[in-house]
Design a protein around this motif. Structure first.
Motif, PDB file in Angstrom:
ATOM      1  N   MET A 200       1.030  -1.391   0.081  1.00  0.00           N
ATOM      2  CA  MET A 200       0.182  -0.027   0.056  1.00  0.00           C
ATOM      3  C   MET A 200       0.604   1.162   0.324  1.00  0.00           C
ATOM      4  SD  MET A 200      -2.396  -0.502   2.797  1.00  0.00           S
ATOM      5  CE  MET A 200      -1.906  -0.764   4.353  1.00  0.00           C
ATOM      6  N   THR A 201       0.209   2.209  -1.017  1.00  0.00           N
ATOM      7  CA  THR A 201       1.225   3.261  -0.888  1.00  0.00           C
ATOM      8  C   THR A 201      -0.250   4.667  -0.194  1.00  0.00           C
ATOM      9  OG1 THR A 201       0.680   3.610  -3.070  1.00  0.00           O
ATOM     10  CG2 THR A 201       2.908   3.106  -2.822  1.00  0.00           C
ATOM     11  N   PRO A 202       0.355   5.486   0.129  1.00  0.00           N
ATOM     12  CA  PRO A 202      -0.623   6.773   0.788  1.00  0.00           C
ATOM     13  C   PRO A 202      -1.327   6.934  -0.062  1.00  0.00           C
ATOM     14  CG  PRO A 202       1.606   7.356   1.952  1.00  0.00           C
ATOM     15  CD  PRO A 202       1.877   5.996   1.096  1.00  0.00           C
ATOM     16  N   THR A 203      -1.296   7.727  -1.408  1.00  0.00           N
ATOM     17  CA  THR A 203      -2.014   7.862  -2.742  1.00  0.00           C
ATOM     18  C   THR A 203      -2.540   6.731  -3.850  1.00  0.00           C
ATOM     19  OG1 THR A 203      -0.083   8.545  -3.809  1.00  0.00           O
ATOM     20  CG2 THR A 203      -0.369   9.977  -2.402  1.00  0.00           C
TER      21      THR A 203
ATOM     22  N   ASN B 237      11.337   8.709  18.621  1.00  0.00           N
ATOM     23  CA  ASN B 237      11.632   9.188  17.500  1.00  0.00           C
ATOM     24  C   ASN B 237      10.596   8.381  16.548  1.00  0.00           C
ATOM     25  OD1 ASN B 237      12.160  10.488  14.838  1.00  0.00           O
ATOM     26  ND2 ASN B 237      14.111   9.426  14.599  1.00  0.00           N
ATOM     27  N   VAL B 238       8.958   8.995  17.133  1.00  0.00           N
ATOM     28  CA  VAL B 238       7.932   8.544  16.470  1.00  0.00           C
ATOM     29  C   VAL B 238       8.088   8.476  14.580  1.00  0.00           C
ATOM     30  CG1 VAL B 238       5.636   8.689  16.857  1.00  0.00           C
ATOM     31  CG2 VAL B 238       7.019   8.711  18.236  1.00  0.00           C
ATOM     32  N   GLU B 239       8.539  10.046  14.415  1.00  0.00           N
ATOM     33  CA  GLU B 239       8.541   9.912  13.321  1.00  0.00           C
ATOM     34  C   GLU B 239       9.502   8.858  12.036  1.00  0.00           C
ATOM     35  OE1 GLU B 239       9.446  14.316  10.461  1.00  0.00           O
ATOM     36  OE2 GLU B 239       9.046  14.762  12.716  1.00  0.00           O
ATOM     37  N   GLY B 240      10.434   8.466  12.908  1.00  0.00           N
ATOM     38  CA  GLY B 240      11.272   7.734  12.161  1.00  0.00           C
ATOM     39  C   GLY B 240      10.833   6.883  11.793  1.00  0.00           C
ATOM     40  N   TYR B 241       9.706   6.288  13.025  1.00  0.00           N
ATOM     41  CA  TYR B 241       8.978   4.858  13.203  1.00  0.00           C
ATOM     42  C   TYR B 241       7.920   4.724  12.043  1.00  0.00           C
ATOM     43  CZ  TYR B 241       6.937   0.990  15.741  1.00  0.00           C
ATOM     44  OH  TYR B 241       6.658  -0.097  16.043  1.00  0.00           O
ATOM     45  N   ARG B 242       7.426   5.930  11.411  1.00  0.00           N
ATOM     46  CA  ARG B 242       5.742   5.914  10.169  1.00  0.00           C
ATOM     47  C   ARG B 242       7.129   6.272   9.491  1.00  0.00           C
ATOM     48  NH1 ARG B 242       2.864  11.025  13.817  1.00  0.00           N
ATOM     49  NH2 ARG B 242       2.103  10.096  15.428  1.00  0.00           N
ATOM     50  N   GLU B 247       7.144   2.926   3.903  1.00  0.00           N
ATOM     51  CA  GLU B 247       8.380   2.314   3.471  1.00  0.00           C
ATOM     52  C   GLU B 247       7.772   1.064   3.186  1.00  0.00           C
ATOM     53  OE1 GLU B 247      12.637   4.957   4.738  1.00  0.00           O
ATOM     54  OE2 GLU B 247      12.741   2.547   3.759  1.00  0.00           O
ATOM     55  N   ASN B 248       7.917  -0.341   4.373  1.00  0.00           N
ATOM     56  CA  ASN B 248       7.480  -1.412   4.570  1.00  0.00           C
ATOM     57  C   ASN B 248       6.450  -1.021   3.863  1.00  0.00           C
ATOM     58  OD1 ASN B 248      10.096  -1.293   6.594  1.00  0.00           O
ATOM     59  ND2 ASN B 248       8.625  -1.997   8.397  1.00  0.00           N
ATOM     60  N   MET B 253       5.049  -5.125   3.360  1.00  0.00           N
ATOM     61  CA  MET B 253       5.263  -5.618   4.519  1.00  0.00           C
ATOM     62  C   MET B 253       4.332  -4.669   5.755  1.00  0.00           C
ATOM     63  SD  MET B 253       9.347  -6.216   6.095  1.00  0.00           S
ATOM     64  CE  MET B 253       9.525  -7.378   6.154  1.00  0.00           C
ATOM     65  N   ILE B 254       3.439  -5.106   6.269  1.00  0.00           N
ATOM     66  CA  ILE B 254       2.363  -4.697   6.616  1.00  0.00           C
ATOM     67  C   ILE B 254       2.228  -4.231   8.598  1.00  0.00           C
ATOM     68  CG2 ILE B 254      -0.117  -4.248   7.650  1.00  0.00           C
ATOM     69  CD1 ILE B 254      -0.396  -4.857   4.268  1.00  0.00           C
ATOM     70  N   GLY B 255       3.161  -5.634   8.881  1.00  0.00           N
ATOM     71  CA  GLY B 255       3.220  -5.867  10.036  1.00  0.00           C
ATOM     72  C   GLY B 255       4.783  -5.450  11.126  1.00  0.00           C
ATOM     73  N   ILE B 256       5.048  -4.793  11.986  1.00  0.00           N
ATOM     74  CA  ILE B 256       6.375  -4.084  12.978  1.00  0.00           C
ATOM     75  C   ILE B 256       6.109  -4.571  13.528  1.00  0.00           C
ATOM     76  CG2 ILE B 256       5.575  -2.103  13.363  1.00  0.00           C
ATOM     77  CD1 ILE B 256       8.304  -1.376  11.757  1.00  0.00           C
TER      78      ILE B 256
END
Lengths: 433, 433, 433
Positions: A200-203, B237-242, B247-248, B253-256
């Motif tokens: 999935m991608t956001p857009t 680093n919440v932004e980095g996690y997001r 990217e995943n 790769m939807i789980g983390i």
């Protein structure tokens, strides 16, 4: 380089057309239009698409349309013809229907089969699924008295399973119980691949899938096949399409799907060397093409500027200014510039190397020089590049491609000669042989 | 899409807790705290971690703690429970100890096994090593009278060997002498993978390993499993996690892995479509979210500016100014903008496409339009996107995920309804069925 | 980590020399010069190159030159010696000639074989092609009374086939009918790989091939071998060579081809930790090294600026200014900075962790603090990083590399002690053992 087995060594373009359009007087309209394409608008491989481009309810009619249109006009079509039939690794009924359409399309009574080079099988799964399709080709050939293996098979890679299957082609082709040597194209199908991978991608745009493209190209290289990238559906974005093709070429994936005759022209042209060479300058991480004015290469942006200061020079890059001697400046500008050779340049260099080799030399220096103008300041640069056998062989790829095109596509001769001039075309056809 | 065999089709979150902490009154404190998590703070898969998170000397006590805590409170825990035991491809003693802990944890007398969904096996090697672990599962099931294959097996991919083993799962699962159909999650373990690959970075940060993530996702896709990325240890680093999760998701790769309840909330939320849609503008290679003011999308940075000049427009991007007609500007702005659809938008589009399909149409145009304000200048843009079956199927991924979550996690209903509204939730549960 | 079988656990440098140069008084000139290299200029693996670096007509003489030069001076050469012979997956005559050269070079009468560690086989194809080469090694060993498996075999990965073959090494090594345990290095050959993949770039530069590099590194990791990247032929571009090595190290590919003694020095040094630590600041996506002045880390560029405003601070990044409290600024600066530890730092941290482990603690916080000066404003930052067993193990990679170098390269002791100081060297040799 692993030998390619079939008629074409390279395929630049893979162009699909719906086989039957509902609500038209003539449901075969799109087929009739496509089969008339000639020259740069005509693809290397044309795919009457009896799968996704055609509504499920129209596919039986589509198969009949293929027979009708190809039997009438197939003899004059300049590219190869590879209809796509339905198939799915998870659906025996889709597989059986695809088999029936193949049987019908290749029936000698219909008169199309002599112009049909093979079929495209979508949605394949693991290698045993590829073998099921191959077996249907064999039965079709046997039923219709065609030579075993004479119909090529191209597959769409649109699942993780199929991506993995490409790793075993070299082991599987040549086994006595299949005819997988019929394999021809490995074509990415990124839309369904994205679905299969549950990405999935956001857009909602397609992920770039660089690893898939690498793996498809590698699969083709290892098994003597030809790699083709999937559709680029932002049709108006010509620049984006070109960027994608340049990226693909650096991965060894020279072919790409085309959705319109306009995209066919772009994709037929993109892998061919340019008519004229050009100089590039690194500007903030981007390579900007310099404008050529009376043999001087001109940069007139703001990011880089150059001033003469007596014997020295002041070079500004971004927000950093350095004072350099002429020699230091030369070194610096060599790092910042690069040259995109024309077809003529490539042929020249290859001829020069061939002559040197004949004379017993294994490596020679090729000089390249020009005058740059940055702002108001002009400066001459000159560089040597060593050419050895490996450089020569690597430079051969675009030339081999050109030669393959020229031999297989007489309908493009005129446009190629217009592009390069008859002399360059003739020399390009001689070099490396 | 290859069918997933187990209870969950998707797993967003994989949350580990130490099983026994030294020097506390109650060494099971962390387990007792974690098993009380509910709603968005509770993971889809909870992993009492009797390996790296727990000191070697505490692991026998850890196994007993798992039995005690899970037998008491496991019935009410909303996610699945998969303890991690010790294992190492190079250590028979680690493997034997892991086996003994599995035997102990699943002993019916302890009362925990009915709430245990499976085990996580770290540090696996090649496929024959995976089979050794699978055999222990089978023996455990047989000893305790459980159905063969009822305990799932998840593995941590933290070696080159294991990365390669994922390529053969499709061939190996289903062989008569193993029960590898019990496989559930393929989880990356980038710290130990980095060690196994002997990789180094100047600062000691983890390499990004894009190819590993692709290969794990592909392995899951080909074998009907679920891919999960490894821990992100820069917890603040919440932004980095997001960014990592986005990217995943583009890799399928939807789980983390989640290390804290705060990360669980982020990871449970990230793959779900947003509550409200948003427009993005390309600004120097970055996509910047525009601010919505009374239905107008506002950009007030410096990089792009726009002025009306009579009938024409002056568009400044970076340091390049162009004068464009209204039509040219429209084309340009379409290239520079993109839209992130909300859950409501996605459901709308899918419903519209389903209705069209019902009415016999295979492709329809979905319009999207808005007013942009760049600096002081407003301009309307509008674009059509063609939706066909493939677009529809691709849009289905986030909806399938949502449906899987909604069905398996009643404890999150309230938060999901707060997020989207009850009406959107209800329609999202109907679409595509 | 899979055990490495041969003398070296790590190979930093792979340096090739032509074996016979035409038109020189002494055709072995380049060999004689290379075998005298010592210290950081001498490679870990030296490759008298009887393939591409030597003209085809000179290769018989080249084989004789290897015998002569290695028998004379091989005993004193500080690295390993692995001549490259001719080979091609598609040419039986190339393979036979390579075999003959191997036979000749290892003939005990020549006196070179006792200093020869193995051979490098270029242009290998699929795994069965590797086995053909291995069989010739076995025959050579048998004919000359050498122990079976005593000559190592290194291969150049320069085809899609060979890239795929690396996936099956673990299965194939150890089979009774081969001696593939002799495998040592997996070396990329990007020039010929590019040709085999039929890839093209506009300027003729080599594509980056990130996936190939990953796959070679992974192949080495899975099979206990050592991965080496191909030649970097822009010899004057030292910065580019360093960047490539840093990229490779993040992929676990620590060795690289060197074409000159200058490149050997760079490549011997690059994977070793720096003598002094340094702070980096993120500046517009780039990490810029700060200058250290009396213990203060100074940034004096334009992109970031910092001013104190009473108790608060104004931080400008690019074109965005924010007013932050001291605490917020601290958090922000932690995100923007990173630290590259020196060898001394790494050894310190490892010793500290070892002591803590001895004392029964499994995880400890390592503090790192400094004073930043941005423009005129100074600000102290301090951060804790948790170290556990996994962190410790990951930090071990550069130390293991150092220890391997120190043990195998006494000729580099002096330079290493000059670089780090004798005390740090001694402690680095103790840690982790």
């Amino acid at each position: 380089m692993t030998e390619r087995r079939h008629g074409r060594q390279f395929v630049r373009t893979f162009f699909t057309s719906p086989t039957a359009v509902e609500g038209e007087d003539d449901s075969a309209k799109m087929l009739r239009r496509a089969i008339q394409l000639r020259g740069m608008q005509a693809p290397d491989v044309w795919v009457p698409d009896n799968e996704d481009a055609t509504a499920p309810s129209m596919r039986d009619e589509g198969a009949r349309n293929i027979v009708e249109v190809v039997s009438e006009d197939g003899a004059d079509f300049p590219g190869e013809i590879h209809p796509r039939v339905v198939w799915h690794r998870d659906s025996p009924s889709a597989r059986y229907r695809g088999f029936q359409h193949m049987l019908e399309i290749t029936d000698p009574e219909g008169g199309a089969v002599e112009h049909i080079d093979g079929f495209v099988i979508p949605e394949v799964g693991d290698i045993d699924d590829w073998k099921k399709a191959d077996e249907f080709f064999t039965i079709v050939e046997n039923e219709h008295g065609l030579e075993e293996g004479s119909l090529t098979m191209s597959v769409i890679i649109e699942s993780g399973q199929a991506e993995l299957a490409m790793e075993s082609l070299r082991d599987e082709m040549g086994k006595p119980t299949n005819n997988l040597e019929r394999l021809f194209l490995l074509v990415n199908g990124e839309v369904d691949y994205t679905k299969d991978m549950r990405a999935m991608t956001p857009t909602g745009s397609l992920p770039p899938w660089p690893e898939l493209r690498h793996n498809t190209s590698r699969g083709a290289s290892a098994a003597g096949l030809i790699a083709v990238d999937g559709p680029y559906d932002d049709i108006r974005n010509v620049e984006g399409y070109r960027t994608r093709m340049t990226e693909n070429q650096a991965k060894g994936m020279i072919g790409i799907w085309s959705l319109t005759p306009g995209q066919v022209v772009e994709a037929n042209t993109s892998p061919l060397p340019p008519k004229t060479g050009s100089w590039l300058l690194d500007v903030d991480g981007q390579r900007v093409e310099l404008e050529s004015e009376d043999g001087i290469e001109v940069y007139d942006g703001d990011y880089v500027s150059l001033d003469a200061l007596g014997d020295d020079y002041e070079l500004l890059v971004g927000s950093t200014t350095r004072t350099l001697t002429g020699e230091e400046l030369h070194e610096e500008l060599l790092k910042m510039t690069s040259y995109v050779p024309s077809m003529d340049d490539i042929v020249d260099s290859m001829e020069e190397f061939e002559a040197a080799k004949e004379a017993g030399r294994g490596a020679i220096a090729m000089e390249r020089s020009t005058t740059l103008r940055i702002g108001q300041t002009e400066f001459d640069i000159s560089t040597d590049r060593m050419w050895d056998e490996a450089t020569y062989q690597a430079a051969m790829t675009p030339i081999s491609l050109f030669q393959d095109v020229y031999e297989n596509r007489p309908d493009q001769h005129e446009e190629l000669e217009e592009r390069y001039g008859a002399d360059v075309v003739e020399r390009a056809m001689q070099v490396g042989r």
